[in-house]
Scaffold this active site. Structure first.
Site, PDB file in Angstrom:
ATOM      1  N   GLU A 312       0.839  -1.195   0.000  1.00  0.00           N
ATOM      2  CA  GLU A 312       0.000   0.000   0.000  1.00  0.00           C
ATOM      3  C   GLU A 312       0.874   1.245   0.000  1.00  0.00           C
ATOM      4  OE1 GLU A 312      -2.674  -0.681   3.420  1.00  0.00           O
ATOM      5  OE2 GLU A 312      -4.150  -1.255   1.910  1.00  0.00           O
ATOM      6  N   CYS A 396     -11.172   2.562   5.911  1.00  0.00           N
ATOM      7  CA  CYS A 396     -10.556   3.856   6.245  1.00  0.00           C
ATOM      8  C   CYS A 396     -10.966   4.968   5.283  1.00  0.00           C
ATOM      9  CB  CYS A 396      -9.037   3.717   6.251  1.00  0.00           C
ATOM     10  SG  CYS A 396      -8.390   2.873   4.793  1.00  0.00           S
TER      11      CYS A 396
HETATM   12 ZN   LIG Z   1      -7.991   4.386   3.126  1.00  0.00          ZN
END
Ligand SMILES: [Zn+2]
Length: 655
Positions: A312, A396
């Protein structure tokens, strides 16, 4: 119970150090937005995004139930160890939204959640439903388990909710938790590294609100712990993994952007926040170096960052694949936060250029026009495999984009003791105080669709102040600082600037046109920025974009999508000498300026083995609105000639 009133009184408002920031942002709480581009989006966050966040947080997943169980000390924890943060981030977004959209039902819902959060807090101030319901003896034993990440989002929510409503309940919870963490680590001389940064910037907000410098010291403690081998996670025992959460070198020694993109953004935002108060030159130099490393070598044209889904985050310089671009929405939110801090530290407009690029492209792309569907990653090309989702297992991004849009007022204006800075061109009004005199600033504009911006400056009484108006990098002949991307025609666009209809006397300073004068009520400044269609090329080191061009107009990056182009987005060529037309289309995608041109479009010949082209009208749309119809092909970077396209002989598909 600590009351905020006594906390404020006992700490006083004076700061331990003299802040080095020359500029202060004008808070969202003082900025009223009335803008044809942004107001509908802010409304949509209030009416669609926040209800979606509430629905998933409370009803479709047991995130709120975890708090109820923690209060009862009974029942399971269901979900992932960072799920508490989604509750806090939704509360923070609600806090900003209530400022622009007073909504008693929404405020009641927030108060109800806050009661549950407060009831779950342990007597010593600890609060994290995962450890409280699973095994409290394991708390603070694994840096990767996000306890202080959750705490950071609680603190941010508490500060925002207090700023909007004046209510102190959540703030008291946040203060007790921050004090618990301070006693457990800094005051006990215990080493600890946070596996997911966030608490540093949150503690700085708590410091600025309360004036209590223990939160500044705790934020600084968190920064100082990194890179000394103190971090340990049973989940990530490999020492190489320390790069992933920026624990491989001390923050002051950081040279390269590494690891997880969101963690890095929150870290460097917090570092800039601490440096702004302490003047720590080690931190100041580090954030500048890292910024250059991102913007010069590791950023997408959209302002998105983090090219790899595997971590990520970041890989190696110039590795910027398009279909596989990760570009998490949260990382874009982080870029906005960090670039604002860099602008406050330096007064330089280039940081707002990057903020604007990310905001209008890589961040806004994360939110559907309907407000209730989201992108987690934001690729620059798709063969149809990407679709927006209602929610995610790791959730998120939805509340993060919600809190960014709802807090947009934070990013429009800065001020100093004798000047006002206009950073973003957004229809809005603010009343602030300069030299003990109230000044009303009002902006009217149709940006980003055209570049005419009208700014009225109305001091209560005649007063001298300097008005700094950002002249965007795209109007000065370069899409970004550095040479990662460049316009094929790099001439600066001539703009005009007038005061009350007469040519204005101004000078350029740090990327702003500065008008110094005595202002009277109703003085009108007009900026006219022509907005031609610009072709962008990438540095030849970016392999994926070699012999390809992209389209930019004003701050917006464009893309071609199947829906507008005879069902194909992968067969379009974009030669250098293309002549474009553009027009505002009210009916398309909520109202956008589309860009059209007659372009060579590739056909696979009847023999299935060769390619030929024919000219067709091609329409490009702003990147941020793609995939609001069906999932389909999309490209930002288009090949210039047929030689740059390869036929896949197996699938008869391009490329
Ligand atoms: Zn996120």
């Amino acid at each position: 119970m600590i009351s905020i009133a006594s906390g404020l009184l006992s700490a006083g408002i004076s700061h331990a150090q003299q802040p080095i920031n020359k500029l202060e942002p004008i808070s969202f709480a003082k900025v009223q937005i009335d803008d044809s581009f942004w107001k509908p989006r802010i409304d949509k966050v209030a009416t669609a995004t926040l209800p979606a966040c509430i629905n998933y947080t409370e009803f479709k997943t047991p995130r709120i139930r975890n708090f109820e169980n923690a209060a009862k000390k009974k029942g399971p924890h269901v979900g992932i160890y960072y799920d508490d943060s989604d509750v806090y981030k939704a509360l923070e977004a609600i806090a900003y939204s209530l400022r622009n959209h007073p909504d008693s039902a929404l405020e009641k819902k927030a108060d109800e959640w806050i009661d549950k959060v407060a009831a779950a807090q342990m007597p010593d101030g600890y609060l994290d439903t995962y450890f409280q319901l699973r095994d409290i003896s394991k708390r603070w034993t694994d840096m990767e388990k996000h306890e202080d990440y959750n705490a950071g989002h609680l603190i941010e929510a508490a500060v925002a909710y207090y700023n909007t409503t004046g209510k102190t309940k959540l703030l008291n919870v946040a203060i007790r938790l921050a004090n618990h963490i301070d006693s457990t680590f800094r005051l006990s001389g215990r080493h600890w590294v946070s596996g997911h940064e966030e608490i540093e910037l949150a503690l700085m907000k708590l410091y600025h609100l309360t004036g209590n410098d223990r939160y500044l010291k705790l934020a600084d403690y968190y920064l100082n712990q990194r890179g000394h081998g103190y971090g340990y996670s049973p989940s990530w025992p490999d020492p190489k993994s320390h790069e992933y959460y920026q624990d491989d070198v001390p923050v002051r020694d950081a040279e390269k952007i590494k690891g997880h993109a969101v963690r890095a953004m929150y870290l460097y935002t917090g570092t800039a926040d601490v440096a702004a108060v302490t003047g720590d030159t080690g931190y100041l130099n580090a954030v500048q170096r890292i910024w250059y490393d991102i913007v010069y070598r590791n950023m997408y044209l959209t302002g998105g960052i983090g090219s790899s889904g595997a971590n990520e985050g970041f890989t190696v310089d110039y590795d910027l694949p398009n279909v596989d671009a990760y570009c998490e929405t949260c990382a874009s939110v982080g870029m906005v936060l960090w670039n604002q801090r860099m602008n406050l530290l330096t007064g330089e407009s280039k940081y707002i250029d990057i903020l604007e690029r990310t905001l209008y492209n890589a961040a806004l792309d994360g939110l559907s026009l309907s407000g209730d569907h989201f992108f987690y990653g934001n690729p620059l090309a798709s063969t149809g495999q990407y679709q927006r989702s209602e929610w995610f297992g790791t959730a998120c991004c939805p509340a993060n984009i919600a809190r960014l849009v709802a807090s947009l007022g934070n990013y429009i204006y800065n001020q100093s003791k004798d000047g006002i800075w206009v950073n973003l061109f957004i229809g809005s009004k603010t009343i602030t105080s300069i030299n003990q005199s109230a000044v009303t600033i009002e902006q009217h504009t149709n940006y980003p669709w055209d570049g005419e911006v009208n700014i009225s400056v109305s001091p209560e009484k005649k007063s001298n102040l300097s008005l700094h108006i950002r002249i965007p990098g795209w109007a000065q002949g370069h899409p970004v600082p550095g040479d990662l991307y460049y316009f094929r025609s790099s001439n600066a666009i001539p703009f005009t600037l007038t005061v009350n209809g007469k040519e204005a006397a101004y000078h350029i300073e740090k990327g702003y046109a500065v008008i110094d004068r005595g202002w009277r009520k109703g003085d009108l400044v007009q900026l006219k920025l022509p907005m031609p269609v610009q072709l962008v090329a990438a540095n030849a080191t970016v392999k994926e974009d070699v012999n390809r061009l992209a389209i930019q107009r004003g701050p917006l990056i464009y893309c071609v999508e199947e829906a507008d182009n005879h069902g194909q987005a992968w067969n379009i060529l974009l030669p250098e000498n293309t002549v474009f037309s553009n027009s505002y289309q009210k009916e398309i995608l909520g109202g956008v300026v589309t860009i059209s041109a007659s372009l060579p479009v590739i056909n696979v010949a009847a023999d299935g083995l060769s390619l030929n082209t024919e000219k067709k009208t091609v329409t490009a749309i702003p990147y941020y609105v793609w995939c609001n119809r069906d999932a389909g092909g999309m490209q930002v970077w288009l090949p210039m000639t047929i030689k740059d396209v390869k036929l896949n002989y197996d699938t008869k598909c391009i490329p």
